[in-house]
Design a protein around this motif. Structure first.
Motif, short mmCIF file in Angstrom:
data_model
loop_
_atom_site.label_atom_id
_atom_site.label_comp_id
_atom_site.label_asym_id
_atom_site.label_seq_id
_atom_site.Cartn_x
_atom_site.Cartn_y
_atom_site.Cartn_z
N SER A 52 24.10 70.68 -1.34
CA SER A 52 23.51 69.67 -2.11
C SER A 52 23.06 68.56 -1.36
N GLY A 53 22.10 67.87 -2.10
CA GLY A 53 21.52 66.53 -1.58
C GLY A 53 19.91 66.86 -1.41
N ASN A 54 19.19 65.68 -1.06
CA ASN A 54 18.08 65.39 -0.68
C ASN A 54 18.04 64.72 0.48
N ALA A 55 17.64 65.08 1.59
CA ALA A 55 17.34 64.29 2.84
C ALA A 55 16.47 65.08 3.77
N LEU A 102 23.33 64.40 1.69
CA LEU A 102 23.35 65.71 2.07
C LEU A 102 24.59 66.44 2.46
N GLY A 160 18.27 59.84 0.57
CA GLY A 160 19.10 60.96 -0.25
C GLY A 160 20.42 61.23 0.51
N THR A 190 20.79 63.56 9.69
CA THR A 190 20.23 63.28 8.62
C THR A 190 19.25 61.68 8.50
N GLN A 194 12.78 69.07 5.53
CA GLN A 194 13.09 68.13 4.50
C GLN A 194 13.78 68.81 3.08
N GLN A 195 14.76 68.54 2.74
CA GLN A 195 15.70 69.31 2.03
C GLN A 195 15.82 68.64 0.66
N SER A 196 16.00 69.61 -0.33
CA SER A 196 16.12 69.16 -1.72
C SER A 196 16.75 70.34 -2.49
N GLY A 197 18.11 70.23 -2.81
CA GLY A 197 18.96 71.27 -3.54
C GLY A 197 19.53 72.15 -2.56
N GLN A 198 19.94 73.30 -3.17
CA GLN A 198 20.66 74.20 -2.18
C GLN A 198 19.71 75.27 -1.60
#
Length: 134
Positions: free
Chosen positions: A68-71, A121, A119, A115, A90-94
């Motif tokens: 999970s997370g957004n970073a 993470l 957001g 990170t 760059q991450q958003s969700g799974q």
């Protein structure tokens, strides 16, 4: 008598070859070198782990499973001040990131997972090594 001795020598040779092959397979079988679950909050954060690539292993794979997370995150393998491998995302969700097999000589290395951003993470990070046969 000569035939019996030849059969014994042949049997011992076959057994020795089988033992060497099984030992090689056991020594080069894939194994987890590093496994941890970082959980970062807002801002910049870093997790470092030292690991050793075992004798007869020459490849390492990095897996990052973001739960999970957004970073923005970075994973890096280094030796001293030399960066050997690095990946940014760059991450958003799974999601799951899996690297190609990275060729490394036996020895000690540093793995850094960091990170940055507004957001948070939570992820699972795993480094796996394998030998030449596998």
């Amino acid at each position: 008598m000569v035939k019996a001795r030849a059969k014994v020598v042949l049997g011992l040779t076959a057994t020795l070859i089988a033992v060497v092959v099984v030992a090689y397979l056991a020594l080069t079988y894939p194994r987890v070198l590093v496994s941890f679950t970082p959980s970062f909050t807002v801002g910049a954060d870093v997790k470092r782990e030292e690991f050793e690539v075992p004798f007869l292993h020459e490849y390492v794979k990095v897996e990052v499973h973001v739960q999970s997370g957004n970073a923005i995150w970075t994973a890096r393998i280094s030796s001293g001040d030399t960066v050997i491998w690095s990946h940014n995302a760059q991450q958003s969700g799974q999601t799951t990131y899996t690297s190609e097999w990275i060729k490394l000589a036996s020895g000690r290395y540093n793995f850094t997972f960091a990170t940055a951003g507004l957001g948070s993470l939570t992820a699972e990070v795993k480094l796996t090594s394998k030998g030449g046969f596998w």
